[in-house]
Structure formats: structure tokens, C-alpha cells
Design a protein around this motif. Sequence first.
Motif, mmCIF file in Angstrom:
data_model
loop_
_atom_site.group_PDB
_atom_site.id
_atom_site.type_symbol
_atom_site.label_atom_id
_atom_site.label_comp_id
_atom_site.label_asym_id
_atom_site.label_seq_id
_atom_site.Cartn_x
_atom_site.Cartn_y
_atom_site.Cartn_z
ATOM 1 N N UNK A 195 0.864 -1.180 0.000
ATOM 2 C CA UNK A 195 0.000 0.000 0.000
ATOM 3 C C UNK A 195 0.898 1.226 0.000
ATOM 4 N N UNK A 196 0.783 2.048 -1.019
ATOM 5 C CA UNK A 196 1.501 3.324 -1.043
ATOM 6 C C UNK A 196 0.713 4.335 -0.218
ATOM 7 N N UNK A 197 1.405 5.033 0.685
ATOM 8 C CA UNK A 197 0.773 6.032 1.542
ATOM 9 C C UNK A 197 1.327 7.400 1.149
ATOM 10 N N UNK A 198 0.442 8.273 0.665
ATOM 11 C CA UNK A 198 0.874 9.560 0.144
ATOM 12 C C UNK A 198 0.119 10.707 0.810
ATOM 13 N N UNK A 199 0.668 11.873 0.673
ATOM 14 C CA UNK A 199 0.101 13.091 1.238
ATOM 15 C C UNK A 199 1.225 14.089 1.411
ATOM 16 N N UNK B 95 -0.568 7.619 11.226
ATOM 17 C CA UNK B 95 -1.538 6.590 10.845
ATOM 18 C C UNK B 95 -0.858 5.273 10.492
ATOM 19 N N UNK B 96 0.295 5.347 9.880
ATOM 20 C CA UNK B 96 1.019 4.113 9.551
ATOM 21 C C UNK B 96 1.406 3.354 10.817
ATOM 22 N N UNK B 97 1.817 4.083 11.854
ATOM 23 C CA UNK B 97 2.191 3.436 13.118
ATOM 24 C C UNK B 97 0.999 2.697 13.716
ATOM 25 N N UNK B 98 -0.177 3.259 13.594
ATOM 26 C CA UNK B 98 -1.360 2.602 14.135
ATOM 27 C C UNK B 98 -1.765 1.394 13.287
ATOM 28 N N UNK B 99 -1.572 1.477 11.983
ATOM 29 C CA UNK B 99 -1.856 0.310 11.118
ATOM 30 C C UNK B 99 -0.933 -0.846 11.489
ATOM 31 N N UNK C 273 -2.228 -2.331 14.829
ATOM 32 C CA UNK C 273 -3.541 -2.976 14.803
ATOM 33 C C UNK C 273 -3.654 -4.099 13.777
ATOM 34 N N UNK C 274 -2.906 -3.992 12.684
ATOM 35 C CA UNK C 274 -3.103 -4.934 11.580
ATOM 36 C C UNK C 274 -1.844 -5.720 11.202
ATOM 37 N N UNK C 275 -0.731 -5.423 11.821
ATOM 38 C CA UNK C 275 0.466 -6.219 11.584
ATOM 39 C C UNK C 275 1.200 -5.933 10.290
ATOM 40 N N UNK C 276 0.922 -4.802 9.650
ATOM 41 C CA UNK C 276 1.654 -4.441 8.440
ATOM 42 C C UNK C 276 3.090 -4.031 8.802
ATOM 43 N N UNK C 277 3.960 -4.113 7.822
ATOM 44 C CA UNK C 277 5.326 -3.606 7.970
ATOM 45 C C UNK C 277 5.366 -2.210 7.359
ATOM 46 N N UNK C 278 5.844 -1.240 8.143
ATOM 47 C CA UNK C 278 5.887 0.151 7.689
ATOM 48 C C UNK C 278 7.278 0.484 7.179
ATOM 49 N N UNK C 279 7.348 0.878 5.921
ATOM 50 C CA UNK C 279 8.606 1.322 5.324
ATOM 51 C C UNK C 279 8.427 2.750 4.840
ATOM 52 N N UNK C 280 9.208 3.640 5.368
ATOM 53 C CA UNK C 280 9.181 5.024 4.923
ATOM 54 C C UNK C 280 10.330 5.261 3.965
ATOM 55 N N UNK C 281 9.990 5.697 2.755
ATOM 56 C CA UNK C 281 11.055 5.996 1.799
ATOM 57 C C UNK C 281 11.999 7.028 2.385
ATOM 58 N N UNK D 182 7.760 -10.546 4.569
ATOM 59 C CA UNK D 182 6.348 -10.551 4.925
ATOM 60 C C UNK D 182 5.432 -10.439 3.720
ATOM 61 N N UNK D 183 4.112 -10.272 4.009
ATOM 62 C CA UNK D 183 3.098 -10.238 2.950
ATOM 63 C C UNK D 183 2.342 -8.916 2.857
ATOM 64 N N UNK D 184 2.490 -8.038 3.859
ATOM 65 C CA UNK D 184 1.755 -6.773 3.873
ATOM 66 C C UNK D 184 2.705 -5.624 4.208
ATOM 67 N N UNK D 185 2.724 -4.619 3.338
ATOM 68 C CA UNK D 185 3.669 -3.514 3.516
ATOM 69 C C UNK D 185 2.985 -2.179 3.271
ATOM 70 N N UNK D 186 3.320 -1.222 4.126
ATOM 71 C CA UNK D 186 2.973 0.175 3.906
ATOM 72 C C UNK D 186 4.234 0.890 3.451
ATOM 73 N N UNK D 187 4.189 1.515 2.290
ATOM 74 C CA UNK D 187 5.330 2.281 1.797
ATOM 75 C C UNK D 187 4.942 3.749 1.861
ATOM 76 N N UNK D 188 5.541 4.450 2.788
ATOM 77 C CA UNK D 188 5.171 5.815 3.140
ATOM 78 C C UNK D 188 6.005 6.817 2.330
#
Length: 352
Positions: free
Chosen positions: A110-114, A123-127, A130-138, A184-190
Amino acid sequence: TMLRRASTSAVSARLRRVLRAPRTVFAATTLGSLGYATSACLTESASPVASPAPRQKRIEDVTLRVPAKLSEDFSAWLPTYAKKLIELPGFLGVKLLSPLVPAEQVPAVVFVLGGPGAGKGTQCARIVEAHGYVHLSAGDLLRAERASGSAQGQMIEEYIREGQIVPVEVTVKLLIDAIRADGGQRFLVDGFPRNTNNLSGWQQQAGDDFRVAGVLVFDCPEEVMEERLLERGKTSGRSDDNVESIRKRFKTFGDETMPVLKYYEHQGLVTTIDGTRPPDDVWTDTTAFIDGLEATLRQGEEAVFSLHVYSTEHEKPYVSDITGRVAADVKARWGDAVKVDGRSLKVERSLK
């Protein structure tokens, strides 16, 4: 006897003239007309015939994403369509491909933009929690590389200080390496992709190894973001949390990131959330997005088909925008349900 000699001499003279003619190719009918036996006879002049110029070959890599409920019918339709496509002038052939790894086993990104200060990190920290995603910030990956003290880190420092985009090759490699290392299988790319160059770099390097499952956008006015960033700058220690850098980043986001959002909106992947509200209110919408996304991923709602279309530009009329042509044909038959994108490649050389 004299008549026979004269006749033979005349035929021989005619034969010599034919043999001396430039670029002459003659077979049984030619020699037969002179009265000679010509079984399996074929002769060419010594002058070489010029070979045709090699044709410039191009490959269009087209990806088609199809809802699961349509995949069976689409799979039956696609080969027939592909055969008709390559009957057009300039087309050489087509290959239909399918992923070696089933879609459900491909890591979802999931690409996270703004804009800067829109609340992406909160919001990424809370995801993650709560949901076990891995947060990667470019940005975090770039800053870590910058702090390493390498020559590449010094180059990154200059780009970030000036509020500019770091070269795509660096950013994409850092992201892909981090995803693969995690396993893993779920990633947030910030904070990525920030421009169309980032987008192109991701598509070229990531290919089908990862699935862009959605694009989450936090929308926030610049004056609110600036206030947040200046407050953060009091304790963050970041060199770009100052008014001059902040405003450069706002301009960069508006000029370069908005076209990326337009692209993903066309793909039906963008969800926009109002980021001006208190974090808990924003979280209500954020977790609803993640819940909906997970339901979609669990259902396996998408089948992926790929075409490699081979063509040449030396024949006219020629379809220059092959992906656009395929997209139009698919839309005419299947409506907006099937998403089509692609890229053009040219053959530099073939090695065997």
C-alpha cells in the motif's frame, strides 16, 4: 548441314546474351524456350542481391488485472483477441504469460501519500500496531543511508536539504531490498512514489514481484501541514523541518506527486482521507480502509494476465500506442472492470 549449324550458332548466341544479362535468374521455362533440356536447372548471376534492412523490433509488456468473477470468461476471450491483434500491420507475434507465483502469495504493498505533515507517519504506526503491516518510509530509508556516511549518503543529504527528489534508482533499490529482507506479505510504503519517475522506476524494478493493492492519501491544507512541521522541528532534529525547506517540499508535492495520484485514480486504487481532523477521527477512516482492503485480498478478487506483444515500426499503418490500443479494446468488451497498464521496450541485442 549448313542450316543446322546456323540455327545452332544463333541459339548459342541467344544463350550467351541471356547468361550475360545482369541480375538474371532463369529456370526451366527460360532454357526450355531455347530448345535445351532443363531438368532442375536454376542459374543466378554473380551480382549479389542486397539483403533487406533489419527490422527494429519492439516489445510491449502489457498487464491486465481482472476481477476474479470475470477471470474464466476473460481467459477464454484473450487468446482469440490476441490472434486478431497481431493480424494488424507491423505486429510480429504475441505471448500470453501467467505469474509463476499465485496472486495470493505475492506481497501486497500500500503506497501512503500526502503532503509533508499530513499525518502519514502517525496513521502508519497505528496500522502496524492494529493490523500487523510492515511500515517502510522511503524518507526514513534514505535518511538511514544518509547517516551511514557513505558517498551516496552525502548525495542524499544534499537532495533532502534542498527539498528535492532523490534519484529513483537509489530509492527503489532501498525499498525493494527492505521488502525482500523482511519476507512478509503486507507492507505500507510511506511517501512513495513521489513522481512519475519514481513510478516508472518501481514498475521496472519491482515488476510483478509485488502487488500494489491500494494507494492511501491523507489530504491536508498547506497551512496546517506547515504548522505541524514547524512544531515537529523543535524536537525532530531534521534539517528539512524549516520554513524554506517545508515550502519547497509543498511545491514538489503539488508539481510532481499529483500526476502519480491521477495515474492510480485511473486504476481505481486511490482512497483519500481528510487529514485535518484529530488523529482518532482520521484513524476511524484509516482502519475502515484497511479492513476493506484485507477483505478484498482474502477473496482473491483479481487475476493477472500478461501479454508480450512483438511489433516493428517498419510497416505502416502502425499502432504506436499498443497499450492504449489494448486498453481501448478491452474497455469496449469488458467495460471498466479490467485494468490495463504497460510499458514499451526495444530489443538492443539478442544473445544465444
